[in-house]
Design an enzyme around this catalytic site. Structure first.
Site, mmCIF file in Angstrom:
data_model
loop_
_atom_site.group_PDB
_atom_site.id
_atom_site.type_symbol
_atom_site.label_atom_id
_atom_site.label_comp_id
_atom_site.label_asym_id
_atom_site.label_seq_id
_atom_site.Cartn_x
_atom_site.Cartn_y
_atom_site.Cartn_z
ATOM 1 N N GLU A 100 5.952 13.778 5.027
ATOM 2 C CA GLU A 100 6.747 12.341 4.927
ATOM 3 C C GLU A 100 8.155 12.909 5.598
ATOM 4 O O GLU A 100 8.739 14.297 4.737
ATOM 5 C CB GLU A 100 6.759 11.493 3.472
ATOM 6 N N TYR A 112 9.406 19.545 13.267
ATOM 7 C CA TYR A 112 8.361 19.203 12.971
ATOM 8 C C TYR A 112 7.074 18.759 14.215
ATOM 9 O O TYR A 112 6.548 18.751 13.922
ATOM 10 C CB TYR A 112 7.545 18.230 11.419
#
Length: 150
Positions: A100, A112
């Site tokens: 998350e 990411y």
């Protein structure tokens, strides 16, 4: 990079406090060690520069926390640490890795995505925030598909 021990918790806690408005407590880090999660520290010039923590289970891994000291950011250490966490996940049999991230954390989101993580959903009111709660972007990386970027 090496396995985190209880002796690292002070340095890890200092980085956490310097990095987040709503940091993990020292007890959360200690609990991760006690639970046997893969916990790592990145050491540069004999100083802890960052850390990462995974949880593992049922062919999946979850990046619980990854952080680089504010003084060491912008040097590629976050990418290096994330890739080593993914190696650990792979060695432990993970086929998919989840995490998350706050929508407001553009640098982390870009890192990411550059590695191959893709948004798969949102968790409303997940993170504490100054004005209430902030949602989380849920991201996943399919390790078996070979989409991991350099």
């Amino acid at each position: 990079m090496r396995t985190m021990t209880a002796d690292d918790l002070v340095a890890v806690g200092e980085i956490e406090l310097a990095s987040y408005e709503f940091p993990w407590s020292p007890g959360v880090f200690a609990d991760c060690l006690k639970a046997g999660y893969p916990c790592w520290v990145l050491v540069v010039d004999d100083v802890t520069a960052g850390y990462g923590i995974l949880s593992m289970g049922a062919g999946e891994a979850h990046v619980l926390n990854i952080c680089i000291s504010p003084q060491r950011r912008g040097q590629g250490l976050g990418r290096y640490l994330l890739r080593r966490l993914l190696d650990s996940a792979r060695w432990n049999g993970a086929e998919r890795v989840f995490l998350e991230v706050r929508p407001s954390n553009a640098d982390a989101r870009a890192l990411y995505a550059s590695i191959g993580f893709r948004e798969i959903g949102r968790r409303p009111r997940y993170y504490p925030a100054r004005n209430g709660r902030e949602e989380a972007i849920v991201m996943a990386l399919d390790m078996a598909a070979g989409h991991i970027e350099k």
